[in-house]
Design a protein around this motif. Sequence first.
Motif, short mmCIF file in Angstrom:
data_model
loop_
_atom_site.label_atom_id
_atom_site.label_comp_id
_atom_site.label_asym_id
_atom_site.label_seq_id
_atom_site.Cartn_x
_atom_site.Cartn_y
_atom_site.Cartn_z
N TYR A 1 -8.44 -9.69 0.69
CA TYR A 1 -9.79 -9.43 0.17
C TYR A 1 -10.20 -10.56 -0.75
O TYR A 1 -9.45 -10.93 -1.66
CB TYR A 1 -9.81 -8.15 -0.65
CG TYR A 1 -9.59 -6.88 0.13
CD1 TYR A 1 -10.67 -6.15 0.63
CD2 TYR A 1 -8.31 -6.39 0.33
CE1 TYR A 1 -10.47 -4.97 1.33
CE2 TYR A 1 -8.10 -5.20 1.03
CZ TYR A 1 -9.17 -4.51 1.52
OH TYR A 1 -8.97 -3.33 2.20
N GLY B 1 -0.91 7.33 1.45
CA GLY B 1 -2.12 8.02 1.04
C GLY B 1 -3.09 7.16 0.23
O GLY B 1 -4.17 7.63 -0.12
N GLU B 2 -2.74 5.92 -0.04
CA GLU B 2 -3.58 5.06 -0.86
C GLU B 2 -4.53 4.24 0.02
O GLU B 2 -4.12 3.69 1.05
CB GLU B 2 -2.69 4.11 -1.67
CG GLU B 2 -3.40 3.28 -2.69
CD GLU B 2 -2.44 2.44 -3.53
OE1 GLU B 2 -2.71 2.28 -4.73
OE2 GLU B 2 -1.42 1.95 -2.99
N GLU B 3 -5.78 4.17 -0.36
CA GLU B 3 -6.74 3.32 0.33
C GLU B 3 -6.38 1.85 0.05
O GLU B 3 -6.02 1.52 -1.09
CB GLU B 3 -8.16 3.59 -0.19
CG GLU B 3 -8.68 4.97 0.15
CD GLU B 3 -9.15 5.06 1.58
OE1 GLU B 3 -9.48 4.02 2.19
OE2 GLU B 3 -9.17 6.18 2.11
N PRO B 4 -6.48 0.96 1.03
CA PRO B 4 -6.15 -0.44 0.79
C PRO B 4 -6.94 -1.07 -0.35
O PRO B 4 -6.39 -1.83 -1.15
CB PRO B 4 -6.46 -1.11 2.13
CG PRO B 4 -6.24 -0.03 3.14
CD PRO B 4 -6.73 1.23 2.46
N ARG B 5 -8.22 -0.77 -0.46
CA ARG B 5 -9.02 -1.33 -1.56
C ARG B 5 -8.47 -0.88 -2.91
O ARG B 5 -8.39 -1.68 -3.85
CB ARG B 5 -10.49 -0.93 -1.41
CG ARG B 5 -11.16 -1.51 -0.18
CD ARG B 5 -12.54 -0.91 0.04
NE ARG B 5 -13.48 -1.25 -0.99
CZ ARG B 5 -14.27 -2.32 -0.97
NH1 ARG B 5 -14.23 -3.14 0.07
NH2 ARG B 5 -15.10 -2.57 -1.95
N ALA B 6 -8.10 0.39 -3.02
CA ALA B 6 -7.53 0.89 -4.27
C ALA B 6 -6.18 0.23 -4.54
O ALA B 6 -5.84 -0.07 -5.69
CB ALA B 6 -7.39 2.41 -4.21
N VAL C 1 0.87 -1.17 0.00
CA VAL C 1 0.00 0.00 0.00
C VAL C 1 0.91 1.23 0.00
O VAL C 1 1.81 1.34 0.84
CB VAL C 1 -0.92 0.02 1.24
CG1 VAL C 1 -1.80 1.25 1.24
CG2 VAL C 1 -1.76 -1.26 1.30
#
Length: 150
Positions: free
Chosen positions: A105, A55-60, A52
Amino acid sequence: MPVSEYVRSLREQVGSSYLLLPGVTAVVRDGNRFLVARQRDSGRWSLIGGGVEPGEEPRAALQREVREELGVDSNIIRIVGAYGGILLENVYPNGDHVGYVTVAYLCSLDAAAFALDEDEVLETQWVTLAELSELDHHEWIEQVMRDAVQ
């Protein structure tokens, strides 16, 4: 596997000392089979995933990693779990010591054919949990796959 600019900047400060890094893992399931990939850096089988970025969302991050490594888009279904500890520690051939904490996920893919990133992935294969035991794989993925079927 290419090193991110973020990790490269940390390595300039701490050398090859232990770094704890956040990651994401894609658990792609088709019935009782799971998609695994043989990694170029180790030659071992694992699940698709990576780091990750700040600043990045984990889903992204998960969707980016799947797109980078397989060349397809993914759809996140749910979180399987969070994993870390000794089984997710590694010392790379250059001496860099890392530990990962990864969020896994369950996801599906938008295509059945892949355009593999050959810098990271040598090949992919669909396997059952029983078939996984015949492959040289990262041990921690067994627990992730078992958790994904609950």
